[in-house]
Design a protein around this motif. Sequence first.
Motif, PDB file in Angstrom:
ATOM      1  N   ALA A   1       0.828  -1.209   0.000  1.00  0.00           N
ATOM      2  CA  ALA A   1       0.000   0.000   0.000  1.00  0.00           C
ATOM      3  C   ALA A   1       0.860   1.256   0.000  1.00  0.00           C
ATOM      4  O   ALA A   1       0.555   2.240  -0.695  1.00  0.00           O
ATOM      5  CB  ALA A   1      -0.931  -0.005   1.214  1.00  0.00           C
ATOM      6  N   GLU A   2       1.948   1.250   0.764  1.00  0.00           N
ATOM      7  CA  GLU A   2       2.844   2.418   0.804  1.00  0.00           C
ATOM      8  C   GLU A   2       3.523   2.628  -0.543  1.00  0.00           C
ATOM      9  O   GLU A   2       3.693   3.771  -0.992  1.00  0.00           O
ATOM     10  CB  GLU A   2       3.897   2.228   1.899  1.00  0.00           C
ATOM     11  CG  GLU A   2       3.336   2.339   3.307  1.00  0.00           C
ATOM     12  CD  GLU A   2       4.358   1.932   4.357  1.00  0.00           C
ATOM     13  OE1 GLU A   2       4.250   2.415   5.487  1.00  0.00           O
ATOM     14  OE2 GLU A   2       5.267   1.114   4.037  1.00  0.00           O
ATOM     15  N   ALA A   3       3.910   1.531  -1.194  1.00  0.00           N
ATOM     16  CA  ALA A   3       4.541   1.642  -2.506  1.00  0.00           C
ATOM     17  C   ALA A   3       3.579   2.249  -3.519  1.00  0.00           C
ATOM     18  O   ALA A   3       3.935   3.151  -4.289  1.00  0.00           O
ATOM     19  CB  ALA A   3       5.026   0.276  -2.978  1.00  0.00           C
ATOM     20  N   ARG A   4       2.342   1.759  -3.519  1.00  0.00           N
ATOM     21  CA  ARG A   4       1.336   2.307  -4.447  1.00  0.00           C
ATOM     22  C   ARG A   4       1.107   3.787  -4.169  1.00  0.00           C
ATOM     23  O   ARG A   4       1.045   4.602  -5.093  1.00  0.00           O
ATOM     24  CB  ARG A   4       0.027   1.547  -4.307  1.00  0.00           C
ATOM     25  CG  ARG A   4       0.049   0.140  -4.848  1.00  0.00           C
ATOM     26  CD  ARG A   4      -1.312  -0.500  -4.719  1.00  0.00           C
ATOM     27  NE  ARG A   4      -2.307   0.228  -5.487  1.00  0.00           N
ATOM     28  CZ  ARG A   4      -3.615   0.101  -5.321  1.00  0.00           C
ATOM     29  NH1 ARG A   4      -4.085  -0.717  -4.404  1.00  0.00           N
ATOM     30  NH2 ARG A   4      -4.437   0.773  -6.071  1.00  0.00           N
ATOM     31  N   ARG A   5       0.956   4.130  -2.892  1.00  0.00           N
ATOM     32  CA  ARG A   5       0.695   5.521  -2.531  1.00  0.00           C
ATOM     33  C   ARG A   5       1.862   6.424  -2.943  1.00  0.00           C
ATOM     34  O   ARG A   5       1.665   7.590  -3.312  1.00  0.00           O
ATOM     35  CB  ARG A   5       0.441   5.619  -1.028  1.00  0.00           C
ATOM     36  CG  ARG A   5       0.010   6.993  -0.554  1.00  0.00           C
ATOM     37  CD  ARG A   5      -0.526   6.964   0.867  1.00  0.00           C
ATOM     38  NE  ARG A   5       0.476   6.500   1.822  1.00  0.00           N
ATOM     39  CZ  ARG A   5       0.393   5.371   2.503  1.00  0.00           C
ATOM     40  NH1 ARG A   5      -0.633   4.558   2.327  1.00  0.00           N
ATOM     41  NH2 ARG A   5       1.344   5.031   3.367  1.00  0.00           N
ATOM     42  N   SER A   6       3.067   5.900  -2.887  1.00  0.00           N
ATOM     43  CA  SER A   6       4.243   6.686  -3.264  1.00  0.00           C
ATOM     44  C   SER A   6       4.367   6.861  -4.771  1.00  0.00           C
ATOM     45  O   SER A   6       4.818   7.907  -5.248  1.00  0.00           O
ATOM     46  CB  SER A   6       5.503   6.009  -2.722  1.00  0.00           C
ATOM     47  OG  SER A   6       5.465   5.910  -1.318  1.00  0.00           O
ATOM     48  N   LEU A   7       3.973   5.828  -5.532  1.00  0.00           N
ATOM     49  CA  LEU A   7       4.193   5.848  -6.973  1.00  0.00           C
ATOM     50  C   LEU A   7       3.079   6.538  -7.759  1.00  0.00           C
ATOM     51  O   LEU A   7       3.327   7.061  -8.855  1.00  0.00           O
ATOM     52  CB  LEU A   7       4.362   4.412  -7.485  1.00  0.00           C
ATOM     53  CG  LEU A   7       5.655   3.712  -7.076  1.00  0.00           C
ATOM     54  CD1 LEU A   7       5.590   2.229  -7.430  1.00  0.00           C
ATOM     55  CD2 LEU A   7       6.865   4.365  -7.729  1.00  0.00           C
ATOM     56  N   LEU A   8       1.858   6.526  -7.243  1.00  0.00           N
ATOM     57  CA  LEU A   8       0.742   7.091  -8.006  1.00  0.00           C
ATOM     58  C   LEU A   8       0.929   8.568  -8.347  1.00  0.00           C
ATOM     59  O   LEU A   8       0.652   8.975  -9.483  1.00  0.00           O
ATOM     60  CB  LEU A   8      -0.578   6.865  -7.264  1.00  0.00           C
ATOM     61  CG  LEU A   8      -1.171   5.461  -7.424  1.00  0.00           C
ATOM     62  CD1 LEU A   8      -2.341   5.255  -6.469  1.00  0.00           C
ATOM     63  CD2 LEU A   8      -1.624   5.233  -8.868  1.00  0.00           C
ATOM     64  N   PRO A   9       1.399   9.421  -7.419  1.00  0.00           N
ATOM     65  CA  PRO A   9       1.625  10.819  -7.819  1.00  0.00           C
ATOM     66  C   PRO A   9       2.661  10.957  -8.928  1.00  0.00           C
ATOM     67  O   PRO A   9       2.547  11.843  -9.785  1.00  0.00           O
ATOM     68  CB  PRO A   9       2.098  11.484  -6.517  1.00  0.00           C
ATOM     69  CG  PRO A   9       1.534  10.629  -5.434  1.00  0.00           C
ATOM     70  CD  PRO A   9       1.594   9.225  -5.971  1.00  0.00           C
ATOM     71  N   LEU A  10       3.682  10.096  -8.903  1.00  0.00           N
ATOM     72  CA  LEU A  10       4.684  10.114  -9.969  1.00  0.00           C
ATOM     73  C   LEU A  10       4.034   9.795 -11.311  1.00  0.00           C
ATOM     74  O   LEU A  10       4.280  10.471 -12.320  1.00  0.00           O
ATOM     75  CB  LEU A  10       5.788   9.107  -9.652  1.00  0.00           C
ATOM     76  CG  LEU A  10       6.866   8.902 -10.714  1.00  0.00           C
ATOM     77  CD1 LEU A  10       7.618  10.200 -10.986  1.00  0.00           C
ATOM     78  CD2 LEU A  10       7.831   7.805 -10.282  1.00  0.00           C
ATOM     79  N   LEU A  11       3.184   8.766 -11.322  1.00  0.00           N
ATOM     80  CA  LEU A  11       2.511   8.380 -12.561  1.00  0.00           C
ATOM     81  C   LEU A  11       1.582   9.497 -13.042  1.00  0.00           C
ATOM     82  O   LEU A  11       1.533   9.805 -14.240  1.00  0.00           O
ATOM     83  CB  LEU A  11       1.730   7.089 -12.338  1.00  0.00           C
ATOM     84  CG  LEU A  11       1.027   6.488 -13.556  1.00  0.00           C
ATOM     85  CD1 LEU A  11       2.022   6.183 -14.669  1.00  0.00           C
ATOM     86  CD2 LEU A  11       0.278   5.221 -13.158  1.00  0.00           C
ATOM     87  N   ARG A  12       0.861  10.111 -12.119  1.00  0.00           N
ATOM     88  CA  ARG A  12      -0.017  11.232 -12.505  1.00  0.00           C
ATOM     89  C   ARG A  12       0.794  12.387 -13.078  1.00  0.00           C
ATOM     90  O   ARG A  12       0.368  13.057 -14.017  1.00  0.00           O
ATOM     91  CB  ARG A  12      -0.824  11.696 -11.293  1.00  0.00           C
ATOM     92  CG  ARG A  12      -1.830  10.683 -10.771  1.00  0.00           C
ATOM     93  CD  ARG A  12      -2.722  11.300  -9.707  1.00  0.00           C
ATOM     94  NE  ARG A  12      -3.526  10.285  -9.051  1.00  0.00           N
ATOM     95  CZ  ARG A  12      -3.289   9.805  -7.839  1.00  0.00           C
ATOM     96  NH1 ARG A  12      -2.266  10.276  -7.121  1.00  0.00           N
ATOM     97  NH2 ARG A  12      -4.066   8.874  -7.324  1.00  0.00           N
ATOM     98  N   GLY A  13       1.974  12.637 -12.498  1.00  0.00           N
ATOM     99  CA  GLY A  13       2.823  13.713 -13.007  1.00  0.00           C
ATOM    100  C   GLY A  13       3.300  13.451 -14.423  1.00  0.00           C
ATOM    101  O   GLY A  13       3.363  14.367 -15.254  1.00  0.00           O
ATOM    102  N   VAL A  14       3.626  12.186 -14.708  1.00  0.00           N
ATOM    103  CA  VAL A  14       4.033  11.813 -16.067  1.00  0.00           C
ATOM    104  C   VAL A  14       2.898  12.073 -17.049  1.00  0.00           C
ATOM    105  O   VAL A  14       3.093  12.650 -18.128  1.00  0.00           O
ATOM    106  CB  VAL A  14       4.477  10.339 -16.114  1.00  0.00           C
ATOM    107  CG1 VAL A  14       4.695   9.887 -17.550  1.00  0.00           C
ATOM    108  CG2 VAL A  14       5.744  10.137 -15.286  1.00  0.00           C
ATOM    109  N   VAL A  15       1.691  11.648 -16.674  1.00  0.00           N
ATOM    110  CA  VAL A  15       0.533  11.861 -17.548  1.00  0.00           C
ATOM    111  C   VAL A  15       0.289  13.349 -17.742  1.00  0.00           C
ATOM    112  O   VAL A  15       0.013  13.810 -18.860  1.00  0.00           O
ATOM    113  CB  VAL A  15      -0.716  11.169 -16.964  1.00  0.00           C
ATOM    114  CG1 VAL A  15      -1.959  11.532 -17.766  1.00  0.00           C
ATOM    115  CG2 VAL A  15      -0.518   9.653 -16.964  1.00  0.00           C
TER     116      VAL A  15
END
Length: 292
Positions: free
Chosen positions: A197-211
């Motif tokens: 859960a912590e990994a997902r929470r950490s990575l999702l903003p990065l993915l949104r920033g790429v988009v």
Amino acid sequence: MNRPTVGFIGTGRAGTALACALSSARYPVVAGWSRSTPALDRFTSVAPGARRCERPADVLENAELVFLTVPDSLIEVLAQSLPWDAGWTAVHCSGALSLDVLAAAAAEGAAIGSFHPLLPLASANVDLAGAAAAIEGDEHALPLLNEVAAALGMHPIHLHRGEKPLYHAAATLLSNYTVTLFDLAGRSLEQLGLSEAEARRSLLPLLRGVVANLEHSDPGVALTGPISRGDVETVRGHIRVLSEHDPSVLEAYRALGLRTVALARRASAIDEDKAIELEEVLTADQKEEVPA
């Protein structure tokens, strides 16, 4: 505009999402069939005026535009089993299959086409506006499907015979493999002690920033990271740590790295000497020491 009555054979996620969108666009969705009672319940909840049909052929008795939103393996069999004639337009929604699977319907005089929204249809109320729709069709179906796309606020990608596999491969690369890359990145963070859960929470903003970057810039401008900076030492370090901690990911890292070098070169983010140096690091034999 006189809009055709619409029916769905197959009321899973794709059929229900399209029925919801077409109903909102004031298309008369009049019939649906499914083997699953819960699926048919969801379908009629978004198209309350639709008849619950007991047989696939019953949909044809009610609708003029018939969507075959069943699994790909069933489309051709279903098309062969139904009593088509010139009064219907048969449309499948497969991203991979050509119009050939509707040959039986065409032989009986029906117009045929395919309509594939280029986004995940994960829920009934998915917003199709702004999305692409891959469209194929004969001379009768194509204008109708263009009207459907326009009514839903979608922009058409017109495909010709033999082009579907390349289209679907492109969609798979982005949609499916992005999920796979997200999973690989998450597993790497979990090796550092983060929970899933912590990994997902950490990575999702990065993915949104790429988009977000891609919404405003072409890929060459949106590209960030060590390859876009020509940071050879960082890439070398990545290869070393992946070979030690997660060698199964290393092949994917190398392959994607080479394509990223090509993108950075094309965008003039790095010069030719730096591109060659990065390629040498990325193509070094995994059993050999990464070149210093």
